[in-house]
Design a protein around this motif. Sequence first.
Motif, mmCIF file in Angstrom:
data_model
loop_
_atom_site.group_PDB
_atom_site.id
_atom_site.type_symbol
_atom_site.label_atom_id
_atom_site.label_comp_id
_atom_site.label_asym_id
_atom_site.label_seq_id
_atom_site.Cartn_x
_atom_site.Cartn_y
_atom_site.Cartn_z
ATOM 1 N N LEU A 242 0.860 -1.233 0.219
ATOM 2 C CA LEU A 242 -0.216 0.146 0.161
ATOM 3 C C LEU A 242 0.829 0.984 -0.561
ATOM 4 O O LEU A 242 -0.202 2.361 0.206
ATOM 5 N N ASP A 243 1.920 1.010 0.078
ATOM 6 C CA ASP A 243 3.002 2.028 -0.775
ATOM 7 C C ASP A 243 3.577 2.382 -1.266
ATOM 8 O O ASP A 243 4.381 3.081 -1.724
ATOM 9 N N MET A 244 3.047 1.525 -2.193
ATOM 10 C CA MET A 244 3.613 1.592 -3.035
ATOM 11 C C MET A 244 5.348 0.715 -4.077
ATOM 12 O O MET A 244 5.591 1.082 -4.473
ATOM 13 N N LYS A 245 5.116 -0.081 -2.407
ATOM 14 C CA LYS A 245 7.063 -0.556 -2.298
ATOM 15 C C LYS A 245 6.840 -1.829 -2.621
ATOM 16 O O LYS A 245 5.673 -2.840 -2.490
ATOM 17 N N PRO A 246 7.702 -2.831 -3.862
ATOM 18 C CA PRO A 246 7.540 -4.003 -4.906
ATOM 19 C C PRO A 246 7.606 -4.747 -2.669
ATOM 20 O O PRO A 246 8.032 -4.680 -1.676
ATOM 21 N N THR A 247 7.123 -5.446 -3.020
ATOM 22 C CA THR A 247 6.644 -7.719 -2.061
ATOM 23 C C THR A 247 7.850 -8.147 -1.863
ATOM 24 O O THR A 247 7.789 -8.779 -1.756
ATOM 25 N N GLY A 248 8.626 -8.441 -3.765
ATOM 26 C CA GLY A 248 9.358 -8.758 -3.482
ATOM 27 C C GLY A 248 8.695 -10.461 -4.808
ATOM 28 O O GLY A 248 8.898 -11.520 -5.454
ATOM 29 N N GLY A 249 6.994 -10.252 -5.132
ATOM 30 C CA GLY A 249 6.805 -11.460 -5.556
ATOM 31 C C GLY A 249 6.344 -10.451 -6.998
ATOM 32 O O GLY A 249 6.180 -9.383 -7.466
ATOM 33 N N PHE A 250 5.901 -11.250 -8.309
ATOM 34 C CA PHE A 250 6.246 -11.299 -9.466
ATOM 35 C C PHE A 250 5.317 -12.101 -10.011
ATOM 36 O O PHE A 250 4.932 -12.912 -9.479
ATOM 37 N N VAL A 251 4.199 -11.455 -11.144
ATOM 38 C CA VAL A 251 3.963 -12.118 -12.090
ATOM 39 C C VAL A 251 4.075 -12.172 -13.510
ATOM 40 O O VAL A 251 4.119 -10.951 -13.560
ATOM 41 N N VAL A 252 3.947 -12.975 -14.414
ATOM 42 C CA VAL A 252 3.807 -12.392 -15.797
ATOM 43 C C VAL A 252 2.264 -12.340 -16.274
ATOM 44 O O VAL A 252 1.488 -13.518 -16.237
ATOM 45 N N ALA A 253 2.384 -11.641 -16.649
ATOM 46 C CA ALA A 253 0.571 -11.377 -16.813
ATOM 47 C C ALA A 253 -0.011 -11.122 -18.320
ATOM 48 O O ALA A 253 1.183 -9.967 -19.200
ATOM 49 N N VAL A 254 -0.897 -11.354 -19.139
ATOM 50 C CA VAL A 254 -2.158 -11.082 -20.440
ATOM 51 C C VAL A 254 -1.791 -9.130 -20.006
ATOM 52 O O VAL A 254 -2.582 -9.323 -19.136
ATOM 53 N N ASP A 255 -1.863 -8.248 -20.941
ATOM 54 C CA ASP A 255 -2.123 -7.086 -21.037
ATOM 55 C C ASP A 255 -4.044 -6.916 -21.482
ATOM 56 O O ASP A 255 -3.380 -7.033 -23.001
ATOM 57 N N ALA A 256 -4.799 -7.107 -21.005
ATOM 58 C CA ALA A 256 -5.942 -6.476 -21.919
ATOM 59 C C ALA A 256 -5.993 -4.886 -22.039
ATOM 60 O O ALA A 256 -6.887 -5.075 -22.296
ATOM 61 N N VAL A 257 -5.311 -3.996 -21.286
ATOM 62 C CA VAL A 257 -5.791 -2.985 -21.173
ATOM 63 C C VAL A 257 -4.886 -2.143 -22.288
ATOM 64 O O VAL A 257 -4.879 -0.413 -21.881
ATOM 65 N N GLY A 258 -3.510 -2.581 -22.850
ATOM 66 C CA GLY A 258 -3.021 -1.511 -22.971
ATOM 67 C C GLY A 258 -1.911 -0.651 -22.254
ATOM 68 O O GLY A 258 -1.360 0.777 -22.040
ATOM 69 N N ALA A 259 -1.309 -1.463 -21.503
ATOM 70 C CA ALA A 259 -0.628 -0.582 -20.206
ATOM 71 C C ALA A 259 0.961 -0.980 -20.570
ATOM 72 O O ALA A 259 1.864 -1.768 -21.511
ATOM 73 N N GLY A 260 1.451 0.176 -19.962
ATOM 74 C CA GLY A 260 2.817 0.317 -20.336
ATOM 75 C C GLY A 260 3.697 -0.033 -19.549
ATOM 76 O O GLY A 260 3.160 -0.110 -18.118
ATOM 77 N N VAL A 261 5.080 -0.270 -19.383
ATOM 78 C CA VAL A 261 6.229 0.372 -18.625
ATOM 79 C C VAL A 261 5.978 0.916 -17.280
ATOM 80 O O VAL A 261 6.001 1.902 -17.854
#
Length: 95
Positions: free
Chosen positions: A32-51
């Motif tokens: 909730l402080d926008m700090k990385p938790t250490g987890g990640f995932v590869v996800a399909v982009d359904a909305v046209g998001a960017g890096v």
Amino acid sequence: MQLGKIAGTVVSTHKEQKLIGLKFHIVKFVDLDMKPTGGFVVAVDAVGAGVGELVLVAAGSSARQTEVTDAKPVDSVIMAIVDQVEIEGKTRYSK
């Protein structure tokens, strides 16, 4: 759903037929402080998001409920680009 920031992309020239045309991003989960938790995932982009964008990721059977991922072998999908996060009256993130 989980909050995450797009850290990069995954390119795959050979993939299951139903995945052709879909873009894959690496999403690092954040707290909730926008700090990385250490987890990640590869996800399909359904909305046209960017890096670098803050996004909402759905996983499991919910990941196959978007128009882009319907009936496709997908376990995680980026389903929203976040504009703002407010917690207890305080803005924690604003695009």
